[in-house]
Enzyme design. Structure first.
Site, PDB file in Angstrom:
ATOM      1  N   ASP A 188       0.847  -1.194   0.000  1.00 40.59           N
ATOM      2  CA  ASP A 188       0.000   0.000   0.000  1.00 40.59           C
ATOM      3  C   ASP A 188       0.882   1.243   0.000  1.00 40.59           C
ATOM      4  O   ASP A 188       1.831   1.341   0.788  1.00 40.59           O
ATOM      5  CB  ASP A 188      -0.900  -0.001   1.233  1.00 40.59           C
ATOM      6  CG  ASP A 188      -1.918   1.124   1.195  1.00 40.59           C
ATOM      7  OD1 ASP A 188      -2.903   0.997   0.453  1.00 40.59           O
ATOM      8  OD2 ASP A 188      -1.726   2.130   1.911  1.00 40.59           O
ATOM      9  N   ASN A 196      -2.464  12.929  -3.035  1.00 41.07           N
ATOM     10  CA  ASN A 196      -3.362  13.456  -4.060  1.00 41.07           C
ATOM     11  C   ASN A 196      -3.863  14.849  -3.711  1.00 41.07           C
ATOM     12  O   ASN A 196      -3.949  15.735  -4.578  1.00 41.07           O
ATOM     13  CB  ASN A 196      -4.563  12.518  -4.236  1.00 41.07           C
ATOM     14  CG  ASN A 196      -4.311  11.451  -5.282  1.00 41.07           C
ATOM     15  OD1 ASN A 196      -3.457  11.603  -6.153  1.00 41.07           O
ATOM     16  ND2 ASN A 196      -5.052  10.353  -5.196  1.00 41.07           N
ATOM     17  N   ASP A 205      -1.519   9.803 -10.319  1.00 43.26           N
ATOM     18  CA  ASP A 205      -1.421   8.752 -11.342  1.00 43.26           C
ATOM     19  C   ASP A 205       0.034   8.487 -11.708  1.00 43.26           C
ATOM     20  O   ASP A 205       0.457   7.333 -11.870  1.00 43.26           O
ATOM     21  CB  ASP A 205      -2.202   9.159 -12.589  1.00 43.26           C
ATOM     22  CG  ASP A 205      -3.709   9.105 -12.383  1.00 43.26           C
ATOM     23  OD1 ASP A 205      -4.149   8.535 -11.359  1.00 43.26           O
ATOM     24  OD2 ASP A 205      -4.441   9.630 -13.247  1.00 43.26           O
ATOM     25  N   GLU A 232      -4.560   2.415  -4.648  1.00 48.66           N
ATOM     26  CA  GLU A 232      -3.116   2.568  -4.436  1.00 48.66           C
ATOM     27  C   GLU A 232      -2.492   1.298  -3.875  1.00 48.66           C
ATOM     28  O   GLU A 232      -1.379   1.331  -3.341  1.00 48.66           O
ATOM     29  CB  GLU A 232      -2.837   3.749  -3.502  1.00 48.66           C
ATOM     30  CG  GLU A 232      -3.276   3.566  -2.071  1.00 48.66           C
ATOM     31  CD  GLU A 232      -4.719   3.995  -1.810  1.00 48.66           C
ATOM     32  OE1 GLU A 232      -5.043   4.275  -0.646  1.00 48.66           O
ATOM     33  OE2 GLU A 232      -5.514   4.058  -2.779  1.00 48.66           O
TER      34      GLU A 232
END
Length: 321
Positions: A188, A196, A205, A232
């Site tokens: 993770d 983000n 991304d 993610e």
């Protein structure tokens, strides 16, 4: 020195350049192995086996692009080897060309029936063998490309969840038969929502693509698989890897992601990212399905996050946590 006898079965002839086609030569006569090595070593990575069971093992581990297979061998003959290759999801798409002195129509028909793509009689013309190998390797790689499109994650370019689920089912069935080790890593990206929010979704991304690339480049064997698990999260499938080996690999991958996402390495305008990794290792005495294996990895991932993230956690105690 006798090439076929001086190197252990499965040893790659000619280096590790992955851009070269991978060829497995199976023949119980070392002189034939030597001849085919001389024909293909300059532009192929060549592996060798002198009996059927070893050929099956190498095919699973090395995933060759094509197999040149003798028919008449002790214990397992070529026809039986080919049938077993075609019955195994990991090897069924590898083209097989039979090489044999028994080039009668009945043998040829039987060879094609059990799954071979071609049949070449001995003694063979090396130019003919090269031409047919080139044709079938090209067809194999075209087929591989089509299959990858189906099992590809559109954002990161690595395997998708569907491909991982199918491979996990195959590997779980295999270890139930063989008792071989099997491990998974759940990975993770730490604080990804915060990333983000701070840097924007396009940077997010890009971050996922860089993490995927670092994980993929860190795997060591053709049978290892990295896939995007969702959002993610990533997952690595490690056949023939016990808990100790999986924990060692997880630590290497944790460090690699951090190193490969450094601004000075990646050129990205944002700080390096870290990952937390949970390890799951199969224990057939306690685990009833592949879901139990994933559950152990997931619980260990939770432990890694709870420990402050940027960490690896493993251990059988997770199942009862």
């Amino acid at each position: 020195m006798d090439i076929a006898q001086s190197l252990p079965a499965g040893t790659p002839f000619g280096g590790e350049l992955e851009r070269r086609p991978r060829l497995l030569v199976v023949d119980d006569q070392p002189v034939n192995v030597q001849l085919l090595y001389r024909v293909f070593a300059a532009d192929h990575q060549v592996f060798a086996a002198t009996e059927g069971n070893k050929a099956l093992e190498i095919a699973r581990q090395q995933q060759p692009d094509l197999i040149l297979l003798d028919v008449v061998m002790p214990e397992l003959d070529g026809f039986e080897v080919c049938q077993r290759l075609k019955a195994d999801q990991l090897t069924r798409d590898i083209p097989v060309i039979f090489l044999t002195a028994n080039a009668d129509p009945e043998s040829e028909a039987h060879g094609l029936d059990v799954g071979a793509v071609d049949f070449i009689g001995k003694p063979f013309n090396t130019k003919v063998v090269r031409a047919r190998v080139k044709t079938h390797v090209t067809l194999k790689r075209q087929g591989d490309l089509l299959r990858r499109w189906v099992f590809l994650d559109g954002l990161t370019g690595i395997a998708n969840r569907r491909h991982f689920d199918e491979r996990l089912a195959v590997e779980w069935a295999r270890i139930q038969r063989s008792g071989a080790p099997l491990s998974v890593l759940l990975i993770d990206v730490d604080h990804f929502k915060r990333f983000n929010d701070s840097h924007g979704h396009q940077s997010g991304d890009d971050c996922l693509r860089r993490v995927a690339a670092a994980l993929a480049s860190g795997l060591q064997r053709p049978t290892d698989l990295v896939a995007r698990y969702g959002g993610e999260e990533f997952v690595c499938l490690l056949p023939d890897t016990d808990g100790y080996g999986a924990q060692h690999m997880a630590e290497q991958l944790r460090q690699r992601v951090h190193q490969e996402t450094q601004p000075g390495v990646s050129g990205a305008p944002w700080p390096a990212v870290t990952v937390s990794i949970g390890v799951g290792s199969a224990r057939l005495d306690l685990m009833h399905s592949a879901d139990d294996l994933l559950r152990e990895a997931d619980l260990n991932l939770y432990r890694a996050k709870k420990a402050g993230r940027n960490a690896v956690r493993a251990g059988a105690a997770a199942l009862s946590a």
